[in-house]
Design an enzyme around this catalytic site. Sequence first.
Site, mmCIF file in Angstrom:
data_model
loop_
_atom_site.group_PDB
_atom_site.id
_atom_site.type_symbol
_atom_site.label_atom_id
_atom_site.label_comp_id
_atom_site.label_asym_id
_atom_site.label_seq_id
_atom_site.Cartn_x
_atom_site.Cartn_y
_atom_site.Cartn_z
ATOM 1 N N PRO A 15 9.318 -6.027 -20.348
ATOM 2 C CA PRO A 15 8.037 -6.727 -20.320
ATOM 3 C C PRO A 15 7.577 -6.963 -18.886
ATOM 4 C CG PRO A 15 9.776 -8.323 -20.614
ATOM 5 C CD PRO A 15 10.454 -6.973 -20.428
ATOM 6 N N ASP B 76 10.199 -11.912 -30.915
ATOM 7 C CA ASP B 76 10.595 -12.422 -29.594
ATOM 8 C C ASP B 76 10.680 -13.945 -29.673
ATOM 9 O OD1 ASP B 76 11.077 -12.967 -26.980
ATOM 10 O OD2 ASP B 76 9.239 -12.072 -26.194
ATOM 11 N N GLY C 248 1.119 -6.649 -23.224
ATOM 12 C CA GLY C 248 0.355 -7.578 -24.047
ATOM 13 C C GLY C 248 -1.088 -7.645 -23.614
ATOM 14 N N ARG C 249 -1.389 -8.611 -22.718
ATOM 15 C CA ARG C 249 -2.775 -8.930 -22.387
ATOM 16 C C ARG C 249 -3.587 -7.748 -21.865
ATOM 17 N NH1 ARG C 249 -1.093 -13.796 -18.722
ATOM 18 N NH2 ARG C 249 0.688 -12.378 -18.543
ATOM 19 N N GLY D 161 1.474 -4.541 -16.482
ATOM 20 C CA GLY D 161 0.041 -4.810 -16.576
ATOM 21 C C GLY D 161 -0.309 -6.178 -16.015
ATOM 22 N N ALA D 162 -0.587 -7.147 -16.893
ATOM 23 C CA ALA D 162 -1.095 -8.462 -16.463
ATOM 24 C C ALA D 162 -0.161 -9.169 -15.479
ATOM 25 C CB ALA D 162 -1.337 -9.346 -17.687
ATOM 26 N N LYS E 39 13.309 -15.501 -28.500
ATOM 27 C CA LYS E 39 14.221 -15.919 -27.424
ATOM 28 C C LYS E 39 15.174 -16.964 -27.988
ATOM 29 C CE LYS E 39 11.191 -14.599 -23.629
ATOM 30 N NZ LYS E 39 9.952 -14.263 -24.357
ATOM 31 N N ASP F 190 20.082 -21.061 -29.835
ATOM 32 C CA ASP F 190 20.581 -22.352 -30.325
ATOM 33 C C ASP F 190 22.090 -22.231 -30.596
ATOM 34 O OD1 ASP F 190 20.702 -24.918 -31.606
ATOM 35 O OD2 ASP F 190 18.590 -24.707 -32.132
ATOM 36 N N SER G 206 10.892 -12.037 -16.191
ATOM 37 C CA SER G 206 9.936 -11.359 -15.301
ATOM 38 C C SER G 206 9.512 -12.258 -14.144
ATOM 39 C CB SER G 206 8.716 -10.878 -16.086
ATOM 40 O OG SER G 206 8.105 -11.954 -16.756
HETATM 41 O O1 3DU Z 1 2.171 -10.376 -19.721
HETATM 42 P P1 3DU Z 1 1.833 -9.745 -21.046
HETATM 43 O O2 3DU Z 1 0.577 -10.257 -21.656
HETATM 44 O O3 3DU Z 1 1.891 -8.229 -20.979
HETATM 45 O O4 3DU Z 1 2.961 -10.201 -22.104
HETATM 46 C C1 3DU Z 1 4.317 -10.073 -21.831
HETATM 47 C C2 3DU Z 1 5.120 -10.379 -23.059
HETATM 48 O O5 3DU Z 1 6.510 -10.195 -22.755
HETATM 49 C C3 3DU Z 1 4.977 -11.789 -23.595
HETATM 50 O O6 3DU Z 1 5.019 -11.696 -25.015
HETATM 51 C C4 3DU Z 1 6.191 -12.518 -23.097
HETATM 52 O O7 3DU Z 1 6.655 -13.508 -23.996
HETATM 53 C C5 3DU Z 1 7.230 -11.404 -22.988
HETATM 54 N N1 3DU Z 1 8.225 -11.598 -21.917
HETATM 55 C C6 3DU Z 1 7.849 -11.733 -20.610
HETATM 56 O O8 3DU Z 1 6.656 -11.714 -20.296
HETATM 57 C C7 3DU Z 1 8.844 -11.895 -19.635
HETATM 58 C C8 3DU Z 1 10.145 -11.915 -19.960
HETATM 59 O O9 3DU Z 1 11.069 -12.032 -19.036
HETATM 60 C C9 3DU Z 1 10.486 -11.756 -21.307
HETATM 61 C C10 3DU Z 1 9.502 -11.582 -22.249
#
Ligand code: 3DU
Length: 220
Positions: A172, A64, A195-196, A175-176, A66, A69, A121
């Site tokens: 994504p 990831d 993730g978290r 959860g958190a 992103k 460039d 997100s």
């Molecule tokens: O919030 P979490 O810990 O579940 O992690 C979410 C992951 O998804 C994190 O690696 C972040 O870089 C990725 N992500 C988003 O959170 C939101 C997006 O729009 C795209 C990727």
Amino acid sequence: MIPRETGLILALDVDWDVDKSAAFLGSINDLIDAVKIGWFQLLNIGPWGIRELVNKVGKYFLADLKLGDVSHINEYVIRRIHDLGINGIIMHSVAGKDNLTGPVRVARELGVDVYLLVSMSSGGELYDTYLEYNVELGVELGVSGFVVPATKPNVIRRVRSMVGGGYQLLSPGVGAQGGKPGCAIANGADFEIVGRAILTSPDPRRTTLDFIDLIRKPSC
Ligand code: 3DU
């Protein structure tokens, strides 16, 4: 394409060394379809550490980065990602057609899947304004799928209705960040990225199993 069994992708956003990461992944390896790594882990263990981890774990790895460039830099990065044994990469659709066409072609030649980010997100208001344009661009380029946030179910539904069944939607924000487990899949995603909520759980395997239970009966 990411092989789908459970529909769960782990976002491995940690500052752990290779051995600790490999041990953690070993404890839930049978429950996840892929491991998403990003800048955080790349900067912590470096490319050689990532390669060692990929070899040890034997799972689908998604970078990831992103990536967004200019074209020739995107191509270098994709070639390097391939050298490290990574299977897929996430690119920013806002980089635009000229900067994505060559790199996506190179990725296809190397067998690296490209997933195009078309919404964030949180925030990302320009993305949502140009959602249709970016999704059509991804289809034209021949990407493997799209990253669509669990926090915006209407965006997931819109993208699914545009692309049909031939593209994988990765979601994504579960959860958190507030996305309810199972809801992104109920709205048309193929995979939920967590993730978290798993990484910080006192019992990560139990928590992962709980996520899978909810994903198996998708609802909002
Ligand atoms: O919030 P979490 O810990 O579940 O992690 C979410 C992951 O998804 C994190 O690696 C972040 O870089 C990725 N992500 C988003 O959170 C939101 C997006 O729009 C795209 C990727």
